[in-house]
Design an enzyme around this catalytic site. Structure first.
Site, PDB file in Angstrom:
ATOM      1  N   HIS A 167       0.867  -1.179   0.000  1.00  0.00           N
ATOM      2  CA  HIS A 167       0.000   0.000   0.000  1.00  0.00           C
ATOM      3  C   HIS A 167       0.904   1.229   0.000  1.00  0.00           C
ATOM      4  O   HIS A 167       1.648   1.469   0.961  1.00  0.00           O
ATOM      5  CB  HIS A 167      -0.923   0.008   1.223  1.00  0.00           C
ATOM      6  N   CYS A 168       0.836   2.001  -1.067  1.00  0.00           N
ATOM      7  CA  CYS A 168       1.721   3.161  -1.218  1.00  0.00           C
ATOM      8  C   CYS A 168       0.958   4.431  -0.852  1.00  0.00           C
ATOM      9  O   CYS A 168       0.037   4.827  -1.581  1.00  0.00           O
ATOM     10  CB  CYS A 168       2.235   3.240  -2.658  1.00  0.00           C
ATOM     11  N   PRO A 169       1.294   5.080   0.261  1.00  0.00           N
ATOM     12  CA  PRO A 169       0.584   6.317   0.617  1.00  0.00           C
ATOM     13  C   PRO A 169       0.913   7.473  -0.315  1.00  0.00           C
ATOM     14  O   PRO A 169       0.123   8.425  -0.418  1.00  0.00           O
ATOM     15  CB  PRO A 169       1.081   6.599   2.042  1.00  0.00           C
TER      16      PRO A 169
END
Length: 243
Positions: free
Chosen positions: A194-196
């Site tokens: 999950h890439c913020p």
């Protein structure tokens, strides 16, 4: 001879589309009026948020994504406003043209990664979840007792035994390389992380766009750094020659 009209029996049916579930009521007239319309994204069980009538799918926490956009736009804007006019006049007009094309490509890949479905696996329906829970037979158990679902399940794919892990949230045996994202609360196929910075998960359906975004952004940073360095060197030598 007069004939009385046949009585029309009231009926109802449910029409299911790929992106919506609509209920219609047939009262005997030729016109079917919609009684209820519920789109799938409106009852999505995960923690994602949707825009543009469900066409844009993002995670709940998008603050860092907006910071990423501002950082790229401000840095590129300063480059186009201060360095490109001088380089276009003294070197070649191709420098700002290539920079603009590269900037557009970076932003398009960023938006494509952030606003697309990363590969969310649909959750099991109540009937499917109950059927999975019944797959395990617990020995010496009394009838009617609750039997928890198995944690793993072995299936044969192309002659090889593959273990599928069970997700207690989605109530499914997820395929290999799939994982459950704790932030979005979804099982994602070929989940990477999950890439913020892009405000979304990276999975099967947007991994290529994420890779292109990282690659093009790296090229844009190197290009801006090289052009700014060239600008400073040319300014320095022009000042020395004028003296």
């Amino acid at each position: 001879m007069d004939t009385a009209p046949l009585p029309v029996k009231e009926s109802s049916y449910v029409a299911v589309a790929t992106d919506r579930v609509s209920e219609y009521s047939d009262t005997g007239s030729t016109k079917k009026m919609p009684k209820k319309m519920i789109r799938k994204w409106e009852v999505f069980p995960g923690r994602n948020k949707f825009c543009c009538n469900g066409r844009i799918m993002m995670a709940r926490q998008t603050g860092i994504f907006y910071f990423t956009c501002i950082l790229i736009v401000v840095t590129s804007g300063l480059f186009f406003g201060f360095d490109c006019p001088y380089l276009a006049k003294n070197v070649t007009p191709a420098i700002p043209a290539f920079g603009i094309a590269l900037f557009i490509f970076v932003m398009s890949t960023l938006f494509r990664t952030s606003f697309s479905d990363p590969g969310v696996i649909p959750r099991a329906s109540p009937d499917e979840a109950a059927d999975i829970e019944k797959q395990i037979e617990v020995p010496n158990s009394t009838p009617g007792t609750y039997r928890p679902p198995p944690r793993t399940k072995e299936v044969v794919i192309k002659g090889q035994v593959v273990k599928l892990k069970y997700c207690f949230t989605c109530k499914i045996f997820r395929p290999p390389r799939a994982s459950h994202c704790s932030l979005c609360d979804n099982c994602v196929e070929r989940f990477d992380h999950h890439c913020p910075w892009v405000g979304n998960c990276v999975g099967r359906r947007n991994y290529r766009y994420f890779y292109l975004f990282i690659l093009s952004l790296s090229i844009l940073c190197i290009y801006i750094f090289a052009c700014v360095l060239t600008h400073l060197i040319l300014r320095k030598y022009s000042t020395v020659l004028n003296k």
